[in-house]
Design a protein around this motif. Structure first.
Motif, mmCIF file in Angstrom:
data_model
loop_
_atom_site.group_PDB
_atom_site.id
_atom_site.type_symbol
_atom_site.label_atom_id
_atom_site.label_comp_id
_atom_site.label_asym_id
_atom_site.label_seq_id
_atom_site.Cartn_x
_atom_site.Cartn_y
_atom_site.Cartn_z
ATOM 1 N N ARG A 2 -7.245 3.620 -7.933
ATOM 2 C CA ARG A 2 -7.291 3.698 -9.394
ATOM 3 C C ARG A 2 -7.097 5.126 -9.886
ATOM 4 O O ARG A 2 -7.198 5.385 -11.079
ATOM 5 C CB ARG A 2 -8.622 3.176 -9.903
ATOM 6 N N ARG A 37 -1.317 6.325 -10.055
ATOM 7 C CA ARG A 37 -2.347 5.320 -9.797
ATOM 8 C C ARG A 37 -3.143 4.986 -11.040
ATOM 9 O O ARG A 37 -3.558 3.840 -11.246
ATOM 10 C CB ARG A 37 -3.304 5.829 -8.713
ATOM 11 N N ALA A 38 -3.397 5.990 -11.878
ATOM 12 C CA ALA A 38 -4.250 5.759 -13.049
ATOM 13 C C ALA A 38 -3.476 5.135 -14.211
ATOM 14 O O ALA A 38 -4.032 4.381 -14.992
ATOM 15 C CB ALA A 38 -4.888 7.078 -13.489
ATOM 16 N N MET A 70 -3.679 -2.077 -8.846
ATOM 17 C CA MET A 70 -3.697 -2.976 -7.692
ATOM 18 C C MET A 70 -4.883 -3.936 -7.800
ATOM 19 O O MET A 70 -5.992 -3.540 -8.125
ATOM 20 C CB MET A 70 -3.811 -2.141 -6.421
ATOM 21 N N LEU A 85 1.593 2.705 -3.388
ATOM 22 C CA LEU A 85 0.551 3.528 -3.998
ATOM 23 C C LEU A 85 0.078 4.643 -3.076
ATOM 24 O O LEU A 85 -0.907 5.300 -3.359
ATOM 25 C CB LEU A 85 -0.645 2.649 -4.386
ATOM 26 N N ALA A 106 -12.698 4.318 -14.168
ATOM 27 C CA ALA A 106 -11.350 4.880 -14.147
ATOM 28 C C ALA A 106 -10.972 5.418 -15.531
ATOM 29 O O ALA A 106 -10.387 6.495 -15.649
ATOM 30 C CB ALA A 106 -10.348 3.831 -13.694
ATOM 31 N N MET A 140 -12.023 -7.599 -11.219
ATOM 32 C CA MET A 140 -10.995 -6.747 -10.598
ATOM 33 C C MET A 140 -9.717 -6.755 -11.441
ATOM 34 O O MET A 140 -9.087 -5.704 -11.640
ATOM 35 C CB MET A 140 -10.708 -7.279 -9.194
ATOM 36 N N THR A 150 -10.430 1.184 -3.264
ATOM 37 C CA THR A 150 -10.199 0.798 -4.654
ATOM 38 C C THR A 150 -10.279 2.008 -5.573
ATOM 39 O O THR A 150 -9.425 2.198 -6.447
ATOM 40 C CB THR A 150 -11.250 -0.243 -5.106
ATOM 41 N N PHE A 165 -6.967 -6.273 -5.338
ATOM 42 C CA PHE A 165 -7.119 -6.458 -3.896
ATOM 43 C C PHE A 165 -7.544 -7.888 -3.567
ATOM 44 O O PHE A 165 -8.003 -8.642 -4.418
ATOM 45 C CB PHE A 165 -8.141 -5.471 -3.344
ATOM 46 N N HIS A 212 -14.102 -4.951 -2.204
ATOM 47 C CA HIS A 212 -13.352 -3.908 -2.895
ATOM 48 C C HIS A 212 -13.994 -3.418 -4.181
ATOM 49 O O HIS A 212 -13.428 -2.586 -4.885
ATOM 50 C CB HIS A 212 -11.921 -4.380 -3.165
ATOM 51 N N ILE A 213 -15.148 -3.956 -4.535
ATOM 52 C CA ILE A 213 -15.888 -3.421 -5.677
ATOM 53 C C ILE A 213 -17.210 -2.896 -5.146
ATOM 54 O O ILE A 213 -17.907 -3.581 -4.420
ATOM 55 C CB ILE A 213 -16.130 -4.508 -6.750
ATOM 56 N N ARG A 273 0.827 -1.205 0.000
ATOM 57 C CA ARG A 273 0.000 0.000 0.000
ATOM 58 C C ARG A 273 0.861 1.255 0.000
ATOM 59 O O ARG A 273 0.471 2.283 -0.559
ATOM 60 C CB ARG A 273 -0.937 -0.008 1.198
ATOM 61 N N ARG A 317 -2.234 10.833 -8.646
ATOM 62 C CA ARG A 317 -3.362 10.320 -9.441
ATOM 63 C C ARG A 317 -2.855 9.702 -10.741
ATOM 64 O O ARG A 317 -3.336 8.684 -11.198
ATOM 65 C CB ARG A 317 -4.352 11.438 -9.752
ATOM 66 N N LEU A 342 -1.420 4.393 -0.213
ATOM 67 C CA LEU A 342 -2.780 4.101 0.226
ATOM 68 C C LEU A 342 -2.867 3.939 1.739
ATOM 69 O O LEU A 342 -3.850 3.437 2.258
ATOM 70 C CB LEU A 342 -3.289 2.817 -0.439
ATOM 71 N N ALA A 356 -10.229 -4.668 -14.431
ATOM 72 C CA ALA A 356 -10.146 -3.245 -14.097
ATOM 73 C C ALA A 356 -8.690 -2.810 -14.012
ATOM 74 O O ALA A 356 -8.327 -1.721 -14.464
ATOM 75 C CB ALA A 356 -10.858 -2.982 -12.775
ATOM 76 N N THR A 387 -12.981 8.726 -16.019
ATOM 77 C CA THR A 387 -12.662 9.877 -15.171
ATOM 78 C C THR A 387 -11.184 10.245 -15.183
ATOM 79 O O THR A 387 -10.845 11.389 -14.912
ATOM 80 C CB THR A 387 -13.084 9.631 -13.701
ATOM 81 N N THR A 388 -10.294 9.284 -15.475
ATOM 82 C CA THR A 388 -8.878 9.658 -15.408
ATOM 83 C C THR A 388 -8.245 9.884 -16.779
ATOM 84 O O THR A 388 -7.206 10.512 -16.873
ATOM 85 C CB THR A 388 -8.039 8.593 -14.675
#
Lengths: 339, 316
Positions: B218, A90-91, A96, A58, A118, A166, B214, A98, A104-105, A55, A87, A60, A169, A121-122
């Motif tokens: 991301r 991470r993007a 990651m 990242l 993702a 996951m 999560t 999980f 986690h979803i 973690r 960001r 986290l 993603a 938005t990213t």
């Protein structure tokens, strides 16, 4: 490991977390290197700090956690990154997977929303294009009725399917490093192998590097190139996976190897590592494993060993074992000792 | 799946209302005292003939089941009988006043939900001093009873500062808005604090949840994380608490309408109960129960629509 710098370098990482009794150390020394395209396993018991280390890569960790040391991704420092840079990391660069996909979803939104979110938005991908991309990826990880799954919600899917979602993603962002935090631990034994195979295949196709967190030494040795063993918040040994059985030098690694049940020898009782695992904050000035170590000497209780060359890799041990006990093969070459 | 859920909730609504109607009618049926004596009033003992006549006219001597069915049938046709004290039809009494009460409840609901949810969300997201302040202030406000709040507001904003009227319901939209601000505030305060606290804990729980981790992992920008994950997932509990709050307002109306001299059905209920005006009390009690149950059912249905897990569990 020559030429370009390794993709990920974790150097002398220390993490303190706030508790009711003040700051408490959870990682006291983690050193780790993941060269581009290779898979490194981070192995340890629960509470050894392996998830925390992942973690930290990242960023986290809880907002009040204090981190010192250095985490460098592709040469740039992660611990001092600004919000936009973080960001971006991470993007675009690190994804990651999980442990528990069900938690986690987001359970109230559709699988499609989760997968495309993702990208939209990213990176400003149009929803249509994002949908087409992740649907194709879902098929690639072996989900046949991908377009139907996209409209379903997580509670309607099995754990194995959700973990594939996951992974999809994570792959959708085309990262260079995949961090997999015990990706198969929450799954049925029958689906574990499938999920591992999917990760392995996706990695091979894309040349992805991976930091694989697990407590399963055998699994780690099977899917990874190198293995780092953590104990009580520190990395105690780092060596090539293919030499794990013959050349493990740290007594803890050897104890772990010896405690694995052998399916062939049914008559033998299970051998556990004696004593109980310590947390990072409980360790004294000496080696964290010394209280449980059969070979501990006075020095081990007073001075903490640092990672130094031993066998085929590195071990944080004052008296690393020669290649003797785990396999009955006599040690042919002298093993460099720690200080 | 959701269709069956709605049908089930609707059936439960009807069943609850029926049980409540029996309880409402039965409670007043066995209540002591003779309403007819109130109608005659005066100091003299009433003549037996007159009493008998009143009992016949208002069906006061009917057996329980017959009286209940007559009453229920009338209620379903919009005829709630005659008031003994107001000498008017109950239906007229209620329709005359329900506008004020509805306005008051709607106004208070807005005053509860908008600032309550905003305060709770901001407190949970920002943390630190603001969080502590919101928690302390809302905890204090929750402990203040509505009638105390009414008196404080009248004394402070009306008597001391002369900002807002303290009496009556006003005319037209702006008149009502002006007149009902203090009553709505008095009614809303405790619930506002409650909604703010529930929002705060719901948002905090979502912020700490794995699926939000999560989203951060991301690289999803904060505004999307807050809107699409934190608030979206907290919406279920927020909506149910807001629904309970609004339903609770209907019961709380009586106190505030009395305190501020508002001609609404809450005040009517208090006055009729004091005068043993059976028909009015029965009608108002039943209306209150039905509105309460309808609001709760709506909340349940909306909650199920927001979070599919609820309806999945309900029909499994």
């Amino acid at each position: 490991m020559t030429g370009s710098p390794p993709l990920l370098v974790v150097d002398d990482l220390r993490v303190d977390l706030p508790t009711r009794d003040g700051m408490r150390r959870v990682i006291h020394r983690a050193d780790l290197t993941v060269p581009a395209g290779t898979a490194v396993a981070l192995v340890g018991e629960s509470g050894s700090g392996k998830s925390m280390t992942a973690r930290a890569v990242l960023r986290l960790l809880p907002s009040r956690a204090r981190t010192t040391g250095s985490v460098r991704f592709d040469g740039s420092e992660v611990t001092t990154l600004g919000a936009a840079g973080l960001r971006r990391l991470r993007a675009h660069d690190v994804a990651m997977v999980f442990q528990d996909p069900r938690a986690h979803i987001n359970p109230v939104r559709t699988v499609g929303d989760f997968l495309t979110e993702a990208l939209i938005t990213t990176r400003g991908v149009r929803p249509r294009a994002a949908e087409a991309k992740v649907t194709a990826l879902l098929r690639e990880v072996g989900i046949a009725d991908a377009s139907r799954r996209m409209r379903q919600r997580p509670p309607e899917l099995s754990g194995g399917l959700l973990q594939r979602v996951m992974i999809t993603a994570a792959l959708a962002g085309e990262p260079r490093l995949l961090i997999a935090d015990e990706p198969t631990t929450a799954l049925d034994v029958t689906t574990q192998a499938e999920v591992m195979a999917i990760i392995d295949e996706a990695r091979a196709e894309r040349g992805l590097a991976m930091l694989f967190i697990t407590h399963d030494l055998a699994l780690a040795a099977a899917v990874c190139d190198r293995i780092a063993v953590m104990y009580a918040g520190g990395v105690v040994e780092e060596l090539p996976a293919r030499h794990l059985h013959e050349r493990a030098a740290h007594p803890y690694t050897r104890a772990l190897l010896a405690s694995r049940p052998d399916p062939a020898a049914t008559a033998e009782p299970l051998r556990a590592v004696p004593g109980r695992p310590l947390s990072a904050f409980e360790t004294g000035p000496g080696c964290a494993f010394a209280p449980r170590c059969a070979h501990a000497q006075d020095l081990c209780h007073t001075e903490r060993p640092s990672l130094s060359p031993a066998g085929e890799g590195l071990a944080a041990c004052h008296f690393p074992a020669a290649d003797a006990r785990v396999t009955p093969q006599p040690g042919a070459r002298s093993t460099p000792h720690g200080r | 799946m959701i269709g069956r859920f709605v049908a089930r909730r609707a059936a439960m609504l009807v069943a609850t209302a029926l049980v409540a109607s029996v309880a409402v009618y039965g409670a007043l049926f066995i209540a002591p005292g003779d309403p007819a004596t109130l109608l005659i009033g005066g100091g003299k003992p009433p003549s037996p003939q007159l009493l008998a006549e009143i009992h016949r006219q208002y069906h006061l001597d009917d057996p329980f089941l017959q009286g209940y069915l007559r009453w229920l049938g009338g209620m379903l046709h919009g005829d709630a009988g005659q008031s003994l004290t107001y000498k008017d039809s109950v239906t007229h009494l209620v329709t005359e006043r329900i506008g004020n009460t509805a306005f008051l409840v709607a106004y208070a609901a807005v005053l509860i939900i908008v600032p309550g949810v905003t305060l709770g969300t901001v407190a949970a997201l920002r943390g630190g001093f603001g969080d502590t302040l919101v928690t302390v202030v809302t905890t204090a406000l929750m402990a203040v009873p509505t009638f105390v709040m009414s008196v404080v507001l009248i004394w402070w904003l009306s008597v001391q500062w002369d900002w807002l009227p303290a009496y009556g319901a006003g005319e037209g939209f702006t008149g009502r808005l002006e007149h009902l601000t203090l009553p709505a505030l008095a009614l809303a305060t405790a619930w506002l604090a409650y909604v703010a606290q529930v929002t705060r804990s719901a948002v905090r729980a979502e912020l700490a949840s794995e699926h939000v981790e999560t989203a951060w992992a991301r690289g999803v920008p904060e505004r999307f994380v807050v809107r699409k994950h934190v608030l979206r997932n907290a919406a279920g509990p927020l909506f149910s608490v807001s629904g309970v709050a609004v339903a609770g307002l209907i019961a709380g109306c009586s106190i505030v309408e009395q305190a501020f001299g508002i001609n609404g059905i809450g005040a009517l209920l208090v006055q009729s109960a004091a005068k043993q005006d059976l028909a009015v009390v029965q009608a108002l009690a039943l209306i209150t129960v039905v509105v309460f149950v309808v609001v709760n059912t709506l909340v349940d249905v909306v909650t199920a629509a927001l979070d599919h897990r609820v309806s999945l569990e309900g029909t499994a």
